[in-house]
Design a protein around this motif. Structure first.
Motif, PDB file in Angstrom:
ATOM      1  N   GLU B  46     -15.028  60.338  22.802  1.00  0.00           N
ATOM      2  CA  GLU B  46     -13.568  60.322  22.814  1.00  0.00           C
ATOM      3  C   GLU B  46     -13.018  61.167  23.954  1.00  0.00           C
ATOM      4  N   GLU B  49     -13.512  59.239  26.963  1.00  0.00           N
ATOM      5  CA  GLU B  49     -12.503  58.181  27.036  1.00  0.00           C
ATOM      6  C   GLU B  49     -11.146  58.749  27.422  1.00  0.00           C
ATOM      7  N   GLU B  50     -10.851  59.940  26.854  1.00  0.00           N
ATOM      8  CA  GLU B  50      -9.576  60.578  27.187  1.00  0.00           C
ATOM      9  C   GLU B  50      -9.538  60.918  28.675  1.00  0.00           C
ATOM     10  N   LYS B  51     -10.673  61.457  29.150  1.00  0.00           N
ATOM     11  CA  LYS B  51     -10.727  61.775  30.588  1.00  0.00           C
ATOM     12  C   LYS B  51     -10.627  60.518  31.422  1.00  0.00           C
ATOM     13  N   ARG B  53      -9.153  57.805  30.504  1.00  0.00           N
ATOM     14  CA  ARG B  53      -7.775  57.327  30.425  1.00  0.00           C
ATOM     15  C   ARG B  53      -6.872  58.125  31.364  1.00  0.00           C
ATOM     16  N   LYS B  54      -7.087  59.467  31.381  1.00  0.00           N
ATOM     17  CA  LYS B  54      -6.282  60.291  32.294  1.00  0.00           C
ATOM     18  C   LYS B  54      -6.575  59.945  33.746  1.00  0.00           C
TER      19      LYS B  54
END
Lengths: 222, 245
Positions: B46, B49-51, B53-54
């Motif tokens: 996650e 994925e967050e990285k 996404r950023k």
């Protein structure tokens, strides 16, 4: 040599209870298991040592095997079936230790395991499908097969028990006869063969028990 | 074969203990560790994925900013092009106006110089015409009779050899002297001409008269091989020749 080799080999009496060699060997296996587990999981860290990793591999492999058969979460079945396999492996391989006879070479141990499997099949089946549905499957595909279905419940457990007992007992006899007739070192290859037989029998017993339980819970056709 | 029911019971209990033992000290810890690892892996996934996404947002933001910069650059370029074109057109127009002004000024100057030159030329021509008229009229006799006397005086002024050469010219092939005047002379003037010429060039001289307005005035004497010109036209021709020289 007047006594039957199939007769219980009582080591000592614990009060009125006779303690046979198979029971003592089983206790030794239980102590060994407890010691190994205590040693492996003494830290409780998620990433432990080599022994912990090896045990994890064993558990996950058994779980994967069960998942393939059940096609569902294997963890509810793992305590019984995984313990069955591990215990059978250790009990069968006890034959390679000099002076130790495998507990499965005596009828009481396979009978006890068969009895537990027999009860477990119905327990899992009733819990998974409910009493009515579970009992109804004995009437399938036709009520006329009810006697045969009931008989098969007994015979398959009986065959399961006798298969394990026969293989391990006969192997013990072969080793004993060879040691008696040919000397000390000749049975060594047969001991190695005994390892293979022990693993195979543990696998067969466990897989068949798994299939019976899976059929009871409706995962597969028995 | 005998069955030891105690052993059967003990082995059943033993196996159940094994099940409990393994469940307590093997399956449960392993499952917990697996779940913890899966949770950690899930958390890491996650986080990744967050990285990601950023990073994707940063990339999209970068693309947006770059597109805006490109648009700004294109607008600025178009404005610069428009300004350059406007300035170029203004410079061309100014240069054209300056050139037009220079051309107009040059034309005015040329017209002025031409007019001045023409006026000077006209003045010079007038002067020359006046000079020509003066030259042409300078030797003009005041009357026809004076013209006869003037020619007689010229012949008298010739040397003997010159006069003899004229006589030989006239005697050959019985030549005649032709007196050319602008207007037909009256009879008394013809008589005066015959008398004056015969006296100086021979008694048997034949004199003829011709009227030729082209000589403008004065008289011309034409001999068989020459001419004596006392006409206005002859004087004008000589003055014009002198001007050309």
């Amino acid at each position: 040599m007047d006594a039957s080799p199939l007769a219980p080999d009582v080591l000592f009496m614990l009060g009125p209870v006779p303690i046979s060699r198979a029971v003592a060997t089983t206790w030794a296996i239980m102590v060994l298991l407890w010691g190994v587990l205590a040693l492996a999981f003494r830290t409780g860290a998620p990433r432990g040592g080599a022994l912990q990793s090896a045990l994890e591999i064993v558990v996950t492999t058994i779980a994967a095997q069960l998942r393939e058969i059940f096609d569902r979460d294997p963890w509810p079945f793992l305590p019984l079936l995984g313990s069955l396999f591990i215990f059978l492996v250790l009990a069968n391989l006890a034959a390679v230790v000099p002076g130790v006879t495998p507990p499965t070479g005596h009828i009481e141990t396979p009978m006890a395991l068969g009895l537990i499997v027999f009860l477990s099949v119905h327990a899992y089946g009733l819990r998974a499908r409910g009493t009515r549905r579970y009992l109804h499957h004995y009437l399938e595909p036709t009520p006329f097969l009810l006697p045969l279905n009931l008989l098969s419940e007994l015979t398959r457990i009986f065959s399961l028990m006798i298969r394990l007992f026969g293989n391990m007992m006969s192997h013990e006899f072969v080793i004993a006869i060879l040691a008696l007739l040919a000397g000390l070192l000749v049975p060594v290859p047969f001991l190695l063969l005994g390892i293979l037989i022990g693993l195979i029998q543990a696998y067969i017993f466990t897989v068949l028990a798994t299939v019976y339980i899976a059929a009871a819970v409706g995962a597969v056709e028995a | 074969m005998q069955i030891d029911w105690w052993t059967l019971a003990l082995q059943t209990i033993n196996f159940l203990v094994v099940v409990w033992l393994l469940s307590r000290f093997l399956y449960r810890p392993v499952r917990r560790m697996i779940e913890e690892r899966e949770a950690a892996d899930r958390k890491a996934a996650e986080a990744a994925e967050e990285k990601a996404r950023k990073a994707e947002e940063a990339r999209a933001d970068y693309e947006t900013r770059r597109a805006e910069l490109d648009e700004t650059y294109r607008k600025r370029e178009a404005e610069l092009h428009a300004a350059a074109a406007k300035e170029r057109n203004a410079m061309l127009e100014a240069a054209q106006n300056e050139a037009d002004a220079l051309i107009a000024e040059a034309r005015d100057r040329i017209a002025r110089e031409r007019r001045e030159a023409l006026e000077a030329l006209q003045a010079r021509i007038a002067g020359l015409a006046a000079d020509l008229a003066k030259t042409a009229l300078k030797g003009q006799a005041p009357s026809a009779t004076a013209e006869v006397e003037r020619v007689a005086a010229f012949l008298d002024g010739l040397s003997g050899a010159e006069r003899e050469e004229l006589r030989r010219d006239l005697s050959a092939d019985r030549g005649a002297v032709t007196v050319t005047t602008a207007a037909a002379p009256p009879e008394d003037l013809r008589t005066a001409w015959r008398a004056a010429l015969s006296q100086r060039l021979g008694d048997d001289l034949r004199v003829e008269f011709i009227e030729d307005p082209a000589i403008l005035g004065g008289v011309e004497l034409h001999l068989p091989h020459g001419a004596l010109r006392f006409s206005v036209a002859d004087r004008l021709n000589r003055a014009a020749a002198a001007m050309k020289d």
